[in-house]
Design a protein around this motif. Sequence first.
Motif, PDB file in Angstrom:
ATOM      1  N   GLN A 221       8.798  17.325 -27.746  1.00 25.80           N
ATOM      2  CA  GLN A 221       8.150  17.956 -29.039  1.00 25.80           C
ATOM      3  C   GLN A 221       9.199  18.469 -29.932  1.00 25.80           C
ATOM      4  O   GLN A 221       9.294  17.799 -31.159  1.00 25.80           O
ATOM      5  CB  GLN A 221       7.436  19.161 -28.884  1.00 25.80           C
ATOM      6  CG  GLN A 221       6.723  19.562 -29.902  1.00 25.80           C
ATOM      7  CD  GLN A 221       5.703  20.995 -29.754  1.00 25.80           C
ATOM      8  OE1 GLN A 221       5.858  21.413 -28.500  1.00 25.80           O
ATOM      9  NE2 GLN A 221       5.236  21.298 -30.621  1.00 25.80           N
ATOM     10  N   VAL A 222      10.482  18.927 -29.330  1.00 25.26           N
ATOM     11  CA  VAL A 222      11.660  19.301 -30.131  1.00 25.26           C
ATOM     12  C   VAL A 222      12.260  17.741 -30.740  1.00 25.26           C
ATOM     13  O   VAL A 222      12.655  17.793 -31.965  1.00 25.26           O
ATOM     14  CB  VAL A 222      12.813  19.965 -29.079  1.00 25.26           C
ATOM     15  CG1 VAL A 222      14.055  20.203 -29.903  1.00 25.26           C
ATOM     16  CG2 VAL A 222      12.132  21.301 -28.954  1.00 25.26           C
ATOM     17  N   VAL A 223      12.674  16.966 -29.836  1.00 30.54           N
ATOM     18  CA  VAL A 223      13.192  15.726 -30.338  1.00 30.54           C
ATOM     19  C   VAL A 223      12.447  14.788 -31.314  1.00 30.54           C
ATOM     20  O   VAL A 223      13.126  14.489 -32.338  1.00 30.54           O
ATOM     21  CB  VAL A 223      13.458  14.598 -29.014  1.00 30.54           C
ATOM     22  CG1 VAL A 223      13.714  13.326 -29.437  1.00 30.54           C
ATOM     23  CG2 VAL A 223      14.468  15.467 -28.025  1.00 30.54           C
TER      24      VAL A 223
ATOM     25  N   PRO B 137      14.437  20.528 -17.482  1.00 27.81           N
ATOM     26  CA  PRO B 137      13.838  20.756 -18.890  1.00 27.81           C
ATOM     27  C   PRO B 137      12.288  20.713 -18.779  1.00 27.81           C
ATOM     28  O   PRO B 137      11.874  19.934 -17.936  1.00 27.81           O
ATOM     29  CB  PRO B 137      14.444  19.765 -19.719  1.00 27.81           C
ATOM     30  CG  PRO B 137      14.962  18.584 -18.850  1.00 27.81           C
ATOM     31  CD  PRO B 137      15.204  19.199 -17.302  1.00 27.81           C
ATOM     32  N   ASP B 138      11.862  21.244 -19.661  1.00 29.29           N
ATOM     33  CA  ASP B 138      10.187  21.218 -19.966  1.00 29.29           C
ATOM     34  C   ASP B 138      10.166  20.107 -20.637  1.00 29.29           C
ATOM     35  O   ASP B 138      10.269  19.995 -21.753  1.00 29.29           O
ATOM     36  CB  ASP B 138       9.678  22.559 -20.610  1.00 29.29           C
ATOM     37  CG  ASP B 138       8.272  22.477 -20.804  1.00 29.29           C
ATOM     38  OD1 ASP B 138       7.621  21.223 -21.007  1.00 29.29           O
ATOM     39  OD2 ASP B 138       7.584  23.516 -20.758  1.00 29.29           O
TER      40      ASP B 138
ATOM     41  N   PRO C  48      23.424  22.016 -21.462  1.00 27.61           N
ATOM     42  CA  PRO C  48      23.320  23.350 -21.042  1.00 27.61           C
ATOM     43  C   PRO C  48      22.632  23.301 -19.797  1.00 27.61           C
ATOM     44  O   PRO C  48      22.796  24.148 -18.887  1.00 27.61           O
ATOM     45  CB  PRO C  48      22.975  24.121 -22.317  1.00 27.61           C
ATOM     46  CG  PRO C  48      23.284  23.233 -23.297  1.00 27.61           C
ATOM     47  CD  PRO C  48      23.201  21.824 -22.984  1.00 27.61           C
ATOM     48  N   LEU C  49      21.355  22.836 -19.664  1.00 27.27           N
ATOM     49  CA  LEU C  49      20.336  23.023 -18.779  1.00 27.27           C
ATOM     50  C   LEU C  49      21.003  22.315 -17.476  1.00 27.27           C
ATOM     51  O   LEU C  49      20.977  22.693 -16.417  1.00 27.27           O
ATOM     52  CB  LEU C  49      19.112  21.913 -19.005  1.00 27.27           C
ATOM     53  CG  LEU C  49      18.428  22.661 -20.338  1.00 27.27           C
ATOM     54  CD1 LEU C  49      17.185  21.886 -20.536  1.00 27.27           C
ATOM     55  CD2 LEU C  49      17.844  24.022 -19.738  1.00 27.27           C
ATOM     56  N   ALA C  50      21.875  21.041 -17.623  1.00 30.14           N
ATOM     57  CA  ALA C  50      22.352  20.418 -16.519  1.00 30.14           C
ATOM     58  C   ALA C  50      23.427  21.020 -15.732  1.00 30.14           C
ATOM     59  O   ALA C  50      23.458  21.038 -14.529  1.00 30.14           O
ATOM     60  CB  ALA C  50      22.861  19.009 -16.938  1.00 30.14           C
TER      61      ALA C  50
END
Length: 263
Positions: A146-148, A139-140, A131-133
């Motif tokens: 941290q999420v991963v 991405p931050d 979605p960011l791409a």
Amino acid sequence: MTWAHLRHGPAHQPYAHQPPAAPPAASAVDLAKVYGSGARRVAALDGVSVAFQQGHFTAIMGPSGSGKSTLMQCLAGLDTPTSGRALIGDTDLAGLSERQLTRLRRERIGFIFQAFHLLPALTVAENITLPLAITGRRPDRQWLDQVVTTLGLTDRLRHRPGELSGGQQQRVACARALAGRPDIVFADEPTGNLDTPTSAEVLSLLAHLTHRMGQTIIMVTHDPAAAAYTDRVVFLADGRITDELHRPDADQILDRMKRFDHL
């Protein structure tokens, strides 16, 4: 603190219309949604007013046809209410053009669905950042790492969805929803396709994202065991909010749901 402790909170508190102390991440004000007219008129939402606190994990529950999915869709800007107001933060969705709504959903809202909707030709890393791409956003990296890490996907980033279990695929879908660091995540029956142990694993991770990382999550579910992982459960019946529980356990939630069956 154990996950069991998180799921078993204080006794039921009566539903009250007072807004929460913290600023709401999303709110509905006298929200109504009507389908059809005359004899075929159906009020999916009938004057709903409710606020969802930032940094909280909230479940929306109710019998089939109660309006829970409609409420989520109106709050997320996926459906237009007939009257009343739906807000993300202090942004009134009614005042936005379709282009502005699309941008708001893209930048401030994450979605997790029952079906994982992962692209089989892409790696886990590519699915997470897709979605960011698409929108050209960077991405931050610290947040994404941290999420991963929190979702236990560090050693799966080069895999493709077909090489993962159902629970791992849903964790990838969760990471994708969180990748852009949204203000709020809407989850529609996120564990509906998972077995009981895997559901518990995913729900524990969602609770962890809320309590340790400050993410706001609103989840529609019919499952008392799933709702027991949340901080608060809001109950709907016939398009109206009828009750709520704070820090509930599964038995309390099941008791409330049984009352709907009697009614």
